[in-house]
Write an enzyme that holds these catalytic residues in place. Sequence first.
Site, mmCIF file in Angstrom:
data_model
loop_
_atom_site.group_PDB
_atom_site.id
_atom_site.type_symbol
_atom_site.label_atom_id
_atom_site.label_comp_id
_atom_site.label_asym_id
_atom_site.label_seq_id
_atom_site.Cartn_x
_atom_site.Cartn_y
_atom_site.Cartn_z
ATOM 1 N N ASP A 1 -11.675 57.671 19.271
ATOM 2 C CA ASP A 1 -11.493 57.165 20.644
ATOM 3 C C ASP A 1 -11.198 58.297 21.624
ATOM 4 O O ASP A 1 -11.348 58.124 22.826
ATOM 5 C CB ASP A 1 -10.339 56.150 20.664
ATOM 6 C CG ASP A 1 -9.034 56.731 20.151
ATOM 7 O OD1 ASP A 1 -9.054 57.367 19.076
ATOM 8 O OD2 ASP A 1 -7.989 56.564 20.810
ATOM 9 N N GLY B 1 -8.794 63.722 2.426
ATOM 10 C CA GLY B 1 -8.030 63.246 3.583
ATOM 11 C C GLY B 1 -7.695 61.776 3.488
ATOM 12 O O GLY B 1 -8.087 61.078 2.543
ATOM 13 N N TRP C 1 -10.877 68.667 11.769
ATOM 14 C CA TRP C 1 -9.598 69.209 12.244
ATOM 15 C C TRP C 1 -8.940 68.049 12.978
ATOM 16 O O TRP C 1 -9.470 67.592 14.007
ATOM 17 C CB TRP C 1 -9.842 70.385 13.189
ATOM 18 C CG TRP C 1 -8.595 70.882 13.868
ATOM 19 C CD1 TRP C 1 -7.765 70.163 14.694
ATOM 20 C CD2 TRP C 1 -8.018 72.191 13.784
ATOM 21 N NE1 TRP C 1 -6.713 70.944 15.121
ATOM 22 C CE2 TRP C 1 -6.842 72.181 14.580
ATOM 23 C CE3 TRP C 1 -8.385 73.356 13.118
ATOM 24 C CZ2 TRP C 1 -6.042 73.320 14.734
ATOM 25 C CZ3 TRP C 1 -7.578 74.475 13.277
ATOM 26 C CH2 TRP C 1 -6.421 74.465 14.064
ATOM 27 N N TYR D 1 -8.981 68.410 21.215
ATOM 28 C CA TYR D 1 -9.457 67.649 20.045
ATOM 29 C C TYR D 1 -10.625 66.748 20.436
ATOM 30 O O TYR D 1 -11.664 66.732 19.773
ATOM 31 C CB TYR D 1 -8.288 66.826 19.497
ATOM 32 C CG TYR D 1 -8.657 65.789 18.465
ATOM 33 C CD1 TYR D 1 -9.050 66.153 17.177
ATOM 34 C CD2 TYR D 1 -8.590 64.419 18.768
ATOM 35 C CE1 TYR D 1 -9.382 65.172 16.227
ATOM 36 C CE2 TYR D 1 -8.906 63.454 17.836
ATOM 37 C CZ TYR D 1 -9.301 63.835 16.567
ATOM 38 O OH TYR D 1 -9.624 62.873 15.642
#
Length: 286
Positions: free
Chosen positions: A103, A11, A62, A126
């Site tokens: 955050d 990533g 994810w 999320y």
Amino acid sequence: MSRWLVTGAGGMLGRDMVACLERGGEAALAFTRADLDITDQAAVTATVRSCRPDIVVNCAAWTAVDEAEAHEDEALEVNGHGARLVAAACAASGARLIHISTDYVFAGDACRPYTEHDRCGPRTAYGRTKLAGERAVAELLPGSGYIVRTAWLYGAHGPSFVRTMIGLERAGKVVDVVDDQHGQPTWTMDVAGQVIALARSGAPAGVYHATSAGETTWFGLAREIFGLLGADTARVRPVASSAYPRPAPRPAYSVLGHGTWASAGIEPIPGWRLRLHQGLRAVADA
Ligand SMILES: NC(=O)c1ccc[n+]([C@@H]2O[C@H](COP(=O)([O-])OP(=O)(O)OC[C@H]3O[C@@H](n4cnc5c(N)ncnc54)[C@H](OP(=O)(O)O)[C@@H]3O)[C@@H](O)[C@H]2O)c1
């Protein structure tokens, strides 16, 4: 020299994490998703047991914020359950874990920077799944689990707002950018540097905020990028968030405080504008 194991190493942050470790002379074992799926309990347990790392950095996640709204269970599988499996494997092997978070665990409606001890209250799927991961790490590794929250990331490898703006500038576009969301643009190399400093410091386990100092809006960031690229900043125009409705609501105020670095004897990341001057080049040249 410590033995490091990095998950999610393919990533945007994972790649720079591994590069930063190698540059710092550390031994880094890099596991992309294809190498190690963190939701696979047997694989996670076996990998940590056989590699015997001193420190695991969990960069796997994810990260599709909007898609998570309709697929919260799948996001939770990686961000919550996967993080728990990594933490459990670290607990069994004695490795320290540095877990990357966000955050988005906060409500995003404050009017002063969120401290590491402020109450969480995610408003997105999320954010809820990432908070589940944080809680698993804190529960399973009370003395050796580090939660490093970051935000507004850009880096050489992967899509980001900064990369998008570079592309739009090069294409000669005029862009309308939201000016009512506040945050801290942060270069992945700086997060990686904080993670390494944290591990080397022997700092207490807990929550650390790895974002640049200062704050701006997406409009402010876009204007800075256009300026650094030598473009006319009038090509960046401010608009309200209502111009770009998204499935997951974006936080209006997502600025993080940096208090716990001092207890570790580590300098926080410098101001976002200063770091962008260096980070932008890395993104533009990639
Ligand atoms: N980007 C930001 O602005 C931002 C802001 C705040 C916090 N963060 C946090 O920073 C961390 C790194 O994010 P990033 O920006 O580097 O995101 P990224 O580029 O999407 O990297 C995440 C990596 O995790 C991998 N992955 C997904 N599911 C996995 C699984 N089950 N097992 C193993 N690997 C898996 C992904 O592989 P595939 O690509 O193959 O799916 C991807 O390589 C995450 O914890 C994220 O929540 C990011």
